[in-house]
Design a protein around this motif. Structure first.
Motif, PDB file in Angstrom:
ATOM      1  N   LEU A  10      18.243  -2.205   9.586  1.00 22.84           N
ATOM      2  CA  LEU A  10      18.919  -3.663   9.883  1.00 22.84           C
ATOM      3  C   LEU A  10      19.789  -4.101   8.855  1.00 22.84           C
ATOM      4  CD1 LEU A  10      15.653  -5.440  11.269  1.00 22.84           C
ATOM      5  CD2 LEU A  10      17.404  -4.183  12.424  1.00 22.84           C
ATOM      6  N   ARG A  11      20.689  -4.940   9.123  1.00 26.46           N
ATOM      7  CA  ARG A  11      21.568  -5.620   8.006  1.00 26.46           C
ATOM      8  C   ARG A  11      21.156  -6.461   6.989  1.00 26.46           C
ATOM      9  NH1 ARG A  11      26.654  -4.494   7.643  1.00 26.46           N
ATOM     10  NH2 ARG A  11      26.772  -3.791   9.896  1.00 26.46           N
ATOM     11  N   TRP A  12      21.280  -6.241   5.904  1.00 26.60           N
ATOM     12  CA  TRP A  12      20.486  -7.263   4.961  1.00 26.60           C
ATOM     13  C   TRP A  12      21.380  -8.581   4.996  1.00 26.60           C
ATOM     14  CZ3 TRP A  12      16.495  -6.311   2.165  1.00 26.60           C
ATOM     15  CH2 TRP A  12      16.112  -4.729   1.950  1.00 26.60           C
ATOM     16  N   THR A  13      20.360  -9.637   4.917  1.00 25.45           N
ATOM     17  CA  THR A  13      20.920 -10.924   4.839  1.00 25.45           C
ATOM     18  C   THR A  13      20.996 -11.494   3.567  1.00 25.45           C
ATOM     19  OG1 THR A  13      19.952 -11.374   7.178  1.00 25.45           O
ATOM     20  CG2 THR A  13      20.557 -13.365   5.794  1.00 25.45           C
ATOM     21  N   GLY A  14      21.919 -12.264   3.291  1.00 21.86           N
ATOM     22  CA  GLY A  14      22.276 -12.650   1.995  1.00 21.86           C
ATOM     23  C   GLY A  14      23.662 -12.631   1.307  1.00 21.86           C
ATOM     24  N   GLY A  15      24.031 -13.677   0.500  1.00 17.85           N
ATOM     25  CA  GLY A  15      25.286 -13.611   0.198  1.00 17.85           C
ATOM     26  C   GLY A  15      25.604 -12.877  -1.198  1.00 17.85           C
ATOM     27  N   THR A  16      24.598 -12.439  -1.789  1.00 21.05           N
ATOM     28  CA  THR A  16      24.928 -11.436  -3.280  1.00 21.05           C
ATOM     29  C   THR A  16      23.440 -10.505  -3.340  1.00 21.05           C
ATOM     30  OG1 THR A  16      23.509 -12.795  -4.625  1.00 21.05           O
ATOM     31  CG2 THR A  16      25.739 -13.324  -4.257  1.00 21.05           C
ATOM     32  N   THR A  17      23.615  -9.837  -4.205  1.00 17.47           N
ATOM     33  CA  THR A  17      22.634  -8.650  -4.304  1.00 17.47           C
ATOM     34  C   THR A  17      21.565  -9.476  -5.278  1.00 17.47           C
ATOM     35  OG1 THR A  17      23.775  -7.786  -6.307  1.00 17.47           O
ATOM     36  CG2 THR A  17      24.129  -6.809  -3.896  1.00 17.47           C
ATOM     37  N   VAL A  18      21.748 -10.697  -5.557  1.00 15.00           N
ATOM     38  CA  VAL A  18      20.591 -11.333  -6.506  1.00 15.00           C
ATOM     39  C   VAL A  18      19.351 -11.429  -5.546  1.00 15.00           C
ATOM     40  CG1 VAL A  18      20.046 -13.232  -7.916  1.00 15.00           C
ATOM     41  CG2 VAL A  18      22.236 -12.133  -8.136  1.00 15.00           C
ATOM     42  N   GLN A  19      19.656 -11.846  -4.190  1.00 18.26           N
ATOM     43  CA  GLN A  19      18.272 -11.844  -3.253  1.00 18.26           C
ATOM     44  C   GLN A  19      19.027 -11.667  -2.061  1.00 18.26           C
ATOM     45  OE1 GLN A  19      17.201 -16.008  -2.405  1.00 18.26           O
ATOM     46  NE2 GLN A  19      19.219 -16.612  -1.868  1.00 18.26           N
ATOM     47  N   SER A  20      18.494 -10.778  -1.258  1.00 15.05           N
ATOM     48  CA  SER A  20      18.606 -10.451   0.253  1.00 15.05           C
ATOM     49  C   SER A  20      17.374 -10.170   0.927  1.00 15.05           C
ATOM     50  CB  SER A  20      19.716  -9.193   0.154  1.00 15.05           C
ATOM     51  OG  SER A  20      19.381  -8.364  -0.743  1.00 15.05           O
ATOM     52  N   TRP A  21      17.467 -10.184   2.240  1.00 17.31           N
ATOM     53  CA  TRP A  21      16.199  -9.975   2.907  1.00 17.31           C
ATOM     54  C   TRP A  21      16.589  -9.310   4.516  1.00 17.31           C
ATOM     55  CZ3 TRP A  21      18.059 -14.694   1.536  1.00 17.31           C
ATOM     56  CH2 TRP A  21      18.283 -15.501   2.699  1.00 17.31           C
TER      57      TRP A  21
ATOM     58  N   ASN B   7       8.137  -1.516  15.214  1.00 20.39           N
ATOM     59  CA  ASN B   7       7.830  -0.356  15.943  1.00 20.39           C
ATOM     60  C   ASN B   7       7.414  -0.578  17.342  1.00 20.39           C
ATOM     61  OD1 ASN B   7       7.404   0.865  13.543  1.00 20.39           O
ATOM     62  ND2 ASN B   7       5.327   0.245  13.115  1.00 20.39           N
ATOM     63  N   GLY B   8       8.393  -1.542  17.766  1.00 21.30           N
ATOM     64  CA  GLY B   8       8.317  -2.043  19.337  1.00 21.30           C
ATOM     65  C   GLY B   8       7.298  -2.488  19.678  1.00 21.30           C
ATOM     66  N   LYS B   9       6.418  -3.236  18.799  1.00 21.02           N
ATOM     67  CA  LYS B   9       5.321  -4.190  19.200  1.00 21.02           C
ATOM     68  C   LYS B   9       5.585  -5.570  18.960  1.00 21.02           C
ATOM     69  CE  LYS B   9       1.899  -0.734  17.803  1.00 21.02           C
ATOM     70  NZ  LYS B   9       0.889  -0.299  16.764  1.00 21.02           N
ATOM     71  N   PRO B  10       4.963  -6.606  19.448  1.00 19.64           N
ATOM     72  CA  PRO B  10       5.025  -7.980  19.113  1.00 19.64           C
ATOM     73  C   PRO B  10       4.559  -8.288  17.680  1.00 19.64           C
ATOM     74  CG  PRO B  10       3.249  -7.675  20.473  1.00 19.64           C
ATOM     75  CD  PRO B  10       3.953  -6.337  20.368  1.00 19.64           C
ATOM     76  N   GLU B  11       5.381  -7.770  16.797  1.00 19.02           N
ATOM     77  CA  GLU B  11       4.822  -7.948  15.356  1.00 19.02           C
ATOM     78  C   GLU B  11       6.050  -8.350  14.561  1.00 19.02           C
ATOM     79  OE1 GLU B  11       1.457  -5.727  12.660  1.00 19.02           O
ATOM     80  OE2 GLU B  11       3.327  -4.702  13.181  1.00 19.02           O
ATOM     81  N   TYR B  12       5.996  -9.549  13.640  1.00 18.11           N
ATOM     82  CA  TYR B  12       6.955  -9.944  12.758  1.00 18.11           C
ATOM     83  C   TYR B  12       6.900  -9.027  11.491  1.00 18.11           C
ATOM     84  CZ  TYR B  12       9.558 -12.813   9.526  1.00 18.11           C
ATOM     85  OH  TYR B  12      10.181 -13.363   8.687  1.00 18.11           O
ATOM     86  N   GLY B  13       8.326  -8.575  10.795  1.00 15.66           N
ATOM     87  CA  GLY B  13       8.364  -7.866   9.795  1.00 15.66           C
ATOM     88  C   GLY B  13       9.205  -8.417   8.913  1.00 15.66           C
ATOM     89  N   LEU B  14       9.020  -8.489   7.503  1.00 16.14           N
ATOM     90  CA  LEU B  14      10.116  -9.127   6.542  1.00 16.14           C
ATOM     91  C   LEU B  14      10.133  -8.349   5.375  1.00 16.14           C
ATOM     92  CD1 LEU B  14      11.651 -11.462   5.322  1.00 16.14           C
ATOM     93  CD2 LEU B  14       9.633 -12.371   4.438  1.00 16.14           C
ATOM     94  N   VAL B  15      11.274  -7.988   4.689  1.00  8.79           N
ATOM     95  CA  VAL B  15      11.370  -7.298   3.456  1.00  8.79           C
ATOM     96  C   VAL B  15      12.271  -8.215   2.679  1.00  8.79           C
ATOM     97  CG1 VAL B  15      12.156  -5.385   2.281  1.00  8.79           C
ATOM     98  CG2 VAL B  15      11.137  -4.857   4.415  1.00  8.79           C
ATOM     99  N   TYR B  16      12.038  -8.633   1.659  1.00  4.82           N
ATOM    100  CA  TYR B  16      12.908  -9.391   0.695  1.00  4.82           C
ATOM    101  C   TYR B  16      12.939  -8.549  -0.464  1.00  4.82           C
ATOM    102  CZ  TYR B  16      13.762 -13.108  -2.647  1.00  4.82           C
ATOM    103  OH  TYR B  16      14.510 -13.517  -4.017  1.00  4.82           O
ATOM    104  N   VAL B  17      14.068  -8.579  -1.023  1.00  7.98           N
ATOM    105  CA  VAL B  17      14.508  -7.877  -2.488  1.00  7.98           C
ATOM    106  C   VAL B  17      15.378  -9.120  -3.509  1.00  7.98           C
ATOM    107  CG1 VAL B  17      15.719  -6.143  -3.385  1.00  7.98           C
ATOM    108  CG2 VAL B  17      14.484  -5.498  -1.634  1.00  7.98           C
ATOM    109  N   GLY B  18      14.634  -9.266  -4.491  1.00  7.07           N
ATOM    110  CA  GLY B  18      15.364 -10.248  -5.267  1.00  7.07           C
ATOM    111  C   GLY B  18      15.314  -9.671  -6.718  1.00  7.07           C
ATOM    112  N   PHE B  19      16.036 -10.353  -7.618  1.00  2.12           N
ATOM    113  CA  PHE B  19      16.353 -10.073  -8.949  1.00  2.12           C
ATOM    114  C   PHE B  19      15.861 -11.144  -9.520  1.00  2.12           C
ATOM    115  CE2 PHE B  19      17.983  -6.530  -6.801  1.00  2.12           C
ATOM    116  CZ  PHE B  19      17.864  -5.513  -7.234  1.00  2.12           C
ATOM    117  N   THR B  20      15.130 -11.340 -10.932  1.00  4.06           N
ATOM    118  CA  THR B  20      14.913 -12.397 -11.762  1.00  4.06           C
ATOM    119  C   THR B  20      14.962 -12.160 -13.083  1.00  4.06           C
ATOM    120  OG1 THR B  20      13.393 -14.006 -12.061  1.00  4.06           O
ATOM    121  CG2 THR B  20      12.504 -11.944 -11.786  1.00  4.06           C
TER     122      THR B  20
END
Length: 419
Positions: A348-359, A366-379
């Motif tokens: 999927l396409r990353w959401t976020g305006g910069t590479t400091v935070q995106s998700w 996997n085709g199931k009614p299940e929510y998934g989230l991946v967040y990548v941030g730098f601190t």
């Protein structure tokens, strides 16, 4: 709200005798830090030149590089914007930065610390008069790590001499043009740039001594250093990175996109939440739904991995992984993109305006009614340090409990987001 060029200065991070550092955003809402001289120092050409030279030195340094995204060195108050720790400019000039809020008791008694000015003249015990103009010492001191020659004794430097506020400020720096800045990966030789600051200091100790200093600093004919383009300084195993590329990495975000984060939160009262604290190596606390717990999954030289969520026996039913790993010594945009590309993201396409935070969010894992989230941030490990750590959150939940994951993500973002 104060501004510096097109940047909106949202929150003052720290101050020193000659300037201040702000958490800021550009016209597209992307975060930067801005370092700028105060009015008093801006009225002295020596401080203006030293400030410009320090910025250029850090931008070209092999070990302490600063990504300068924009600057105005010829305006009424010179400033430099960076996606790193812009306050390092003042540190190189021998200034001690004081975090906003950490004010002396004498100032606290006078009123709200957030209303205190950073100008030295405003914090003196007696008001300035026309016959006693406000002054501050011109003492840009190179740190031991950056000093190419012996330090100029402080006793040789005047303790006063800055003009009063009503002295006209030149709109053109001594060089006649703003200093050009380059991004990382194309530095000039630091030795040549350090001469600029050393030369400014030498003006205070005499032309003869200054000539000797410049000759000593410019006698090095070694080739220019080359900055490594490697995305990380550790092995994959030390960073707990998978040994093989992801099957479905995320796609680059849309250019200049900065969407509003609409994730639900636990609210000011944190009702129904528990504070997750004391996770070794994580470096921050965060809120989670009541009943959640975290267990250590893996630990390596430069990373730590926890499994957090709601368990039924040994089975994790809601939640997932939190990983914190070291970023490269120079955690620039290229490095952040390279690390983010190592994460599985369902294509999927990353959401976020910069590479400091995106998700990325997936409503059907996997085709199931299940929510998934991946967040990548730098601190950062501290406010005035450069970006140095990556935070990865990877969690799933049944659709009906998706908000539990979103609230955790909002809390982690709030506790780690590097403004």
């Amino acid at each position: 709200m104060p501004t510096a060029g097109s940047y909106r200065l949202e929150h003052q991070l720290s101050t020193c005798t000659v300037g201040d550092v702000w958490s800021s955003v550009d016209a597209q809402g992307r975060p930067v830090t801005v370092a700028r001289l105060n009015e008093l120092a801006s009225a002295d050409d020596r401080w203006r030149q030293a400030f410009a030279a320090a910025a250029e030195t850090l931008a070209a340094s092999e070990t302490d590089q600063l990504v300068v995204t924009d600057a105005d060195l010829s305006g009424e108050r010179p400033w430099v914007a960076s996606d790193g720790a812009a306050g390092e400019i003042f540190s190189l000039l021998g200034q001690n930065l004081t975090p906003v809020g950490a004010v002396p008791a004498s100032l606290s008694a006078a009123g709200d610390a957030t209303h205190q000015t950073s100008d030295a003249v405003r914090t003196e015990s007696a008001p300035a008069t026309e016959t006693d103009p406000p002054t501050l010492p011109f003492q840009p001191v190179l740190t031991d790590s950056a000093r190419p020659v012996p330090a100029v004794p402080v006793s040789a430097q005047p303790a006063s001499g800055l003009p009063a506020f009503d002295r006209p400020v030149s709109a053109v720096p001594v060089s006649g043009a703003p200093t050009p800045y380059r991004g990382m990966g194309s530095p000039e030789r630091p030795g040549r740039l350090l001469v600029v600051i050393v030369g400014l200091v030498s003006l205070l100790v005499g032309a003869a001594g200054g000539a000797a200093i410049v000759a000593a600093a410019d006698g090095d004919d070694e080739p220019a250093p080359v900055v490594s383009t490697a995305p990380v300084a550790f092995t994959d195993a030390q960073l707990l990175l998978p040994g093989t590329p992801p099957a479905a990495p995320g796609l680059p975000p849309e250019p200049d996109e900065w969407p509003d984060n609409t994730w639900p939160t636990f609210g000011d009262e944190a009702a129904g939440a528990t504070e997750i604290t004391g996770l070794e190596g994580l470096g921050f606390n965060f809120l989670a739904p009541e009943g959640w717990k975290c267990t250590l999954a893996e630990k390596a030289d430069a990373a730590v991995h926890y499994r957090c969520g709601a368990f039924e026996g040994d089975t994790l039913t809601v939640g997932g992984d939190i990983v914190v790993r070291a970023c490269a010594p120079i955690c620039d945009n290229t490095t952040r993109v390279a690390l983010r590309a190592r994460e599985e993201a369902w294509g999927l396409r990353w959401t976020g305006g910069t590479t400091v935070q995106s998700w990325v969010e997936n409503p059907s894992v996997n085709g199931k009614p299940e929510y998934g989230l991946v967040y990548v941030g730098f601190t950062r490990t501290a406010v005035e340090q450069v970006l140095s750590r990556e935070v990865v959150l990877r969690m799933t939940a049944p659709s009906a409990r998706a908000d539990d994951v979103k609230k955790v993500a909002a809390s982690v973002l709030d506790r780690t987001y590097a403004q």
